[in-house]
Design a protein around this motif. Structure first.
Motif, short mmCIF file in Angstrom:
data_model
loop_
_atom_site.label_atom_id
_atom_site.label_comp_id
_atom_site.label_asym_id
_atom_site.label_seq_id
_atom_site.Cartn_x
_atom_site.Cartn_y
_atom_site.Cartn_z
N GLN A 168 43.40 44.84 38.41
CA GLN A 168 44.06 45.98 37.78
C GLN A 168 45.22 46.41 38.66
O GLN A 168 45.06 46.60 39.86
N ASP A 170 46.85 49.21 39.16
CA ASP A 170 46.73 50.42 39.97
C ASP A 170 45.88 50.20 41.22
O ASP A 170 46.15 50.74 42.28
N LYS A 171 44.87 49.35 41.12
CA LYS A 171 44.04 49.04 42.28
C LYS A 171 44.78 48.11 43.24
O LYS A 171 44.76 48.30 44.45
N GLN A 173 47.92 47.79 43.72
CA GLN A 173 49.01 48.49 44.41
C GLN A 173 48.51 49.32 45.58
O GLN A 173 49.27 49.62 46.49
N ASN A 174 47.23 49.69 45.57
CA ASN A 174 46.65 50.49 46.64
C ASN A 174 45.77 49.68 47.58
O ASN A 174 45.07 50.24 48.41
#
Length: 186
Positions: A168, A170-171, A173-174
């Protein structure tokens, strides 16, 4: 089950975040953490230092940074704080903006270990250090225990070579391992 085949309690939240992060964590485990950790991980380590050093409390009624093991579930790890008289298990986090399933599973795992070791646990709590908030986590109902057990089986069966895991954005990217991961969307 031998200890080396056990699931580290601290990895449960990471596995939910991304099962591939467990591989990279193990790969870098023996390296200097500053080489790969980012600010949130460094701050978490600093915030945890009182517990890790056993200097959170001098009370004999509080278990702190105590090793725990569950033969039933094949879990191994350390608890942050367990107030024996209050029967209260506390997991400390640098910041909690939302209670995630992985945080609950860490507490369920620690609870399982402590009860298997003969302690009576009646309260589960998450403590957010930066804003001093406490989140009470209800003790598991039968359905939640079954879901937790199914999750542990999924963890044990995970094979990165034969996985249908979908990353995913968003995950990714972090994720501190995104640059190394061939599954990353970042």
């Amino acid at each position: 089950m031998c200890i080396r085949d056990s699931i580290r309690i601290s990895s449960l939240n990471d596995f939910i975040f991304c099962p591939y992060s467990i591989y990279f964590y193990n790969l870098y485990e023996n390296y200097e953490k500053q080489l790969y950790q980012d600010t949130p991980q460094i701050n978490g380590t600093l915030n945890h230092s009182l517990i890790d050093s056993g200097n959170y409390s001098t009370s004999k009624d509080i278990l702190q940074w105590t090793a725990v093991f569950s033969e039933k579930y094949g879990l191994i790890g350390k608890i942050d704080c367990f107030h024996i008289a209050k029967k209260s298990l506390i997991e400390r986090k640098s910041h909690i903006s939302e209670v995630y399933l992985g945080m609950k599973y860490q507490l369920y795992a620690q609870y399982s270990c402590l009860t298997e070791m003969g302690y009576e646990v009646e309260k589960l709590k998450l403590y957010s250090l930066d804003d001093n908030k406490v989140y009470e986590i209800p003790l598991s109902k039968e359905e939640e225990i079954q879901t937790f057990e199914a999750f542990l089986e999924e963890y044990k069966r995970f094979d990165p070579r034969n996985s249908d895991f979908k990353p995913q954005l968003d995950k990714c990217q972090n994720c501190i391992y995104a640059e190394l991961c061939d599954h990353s969307l970042a």
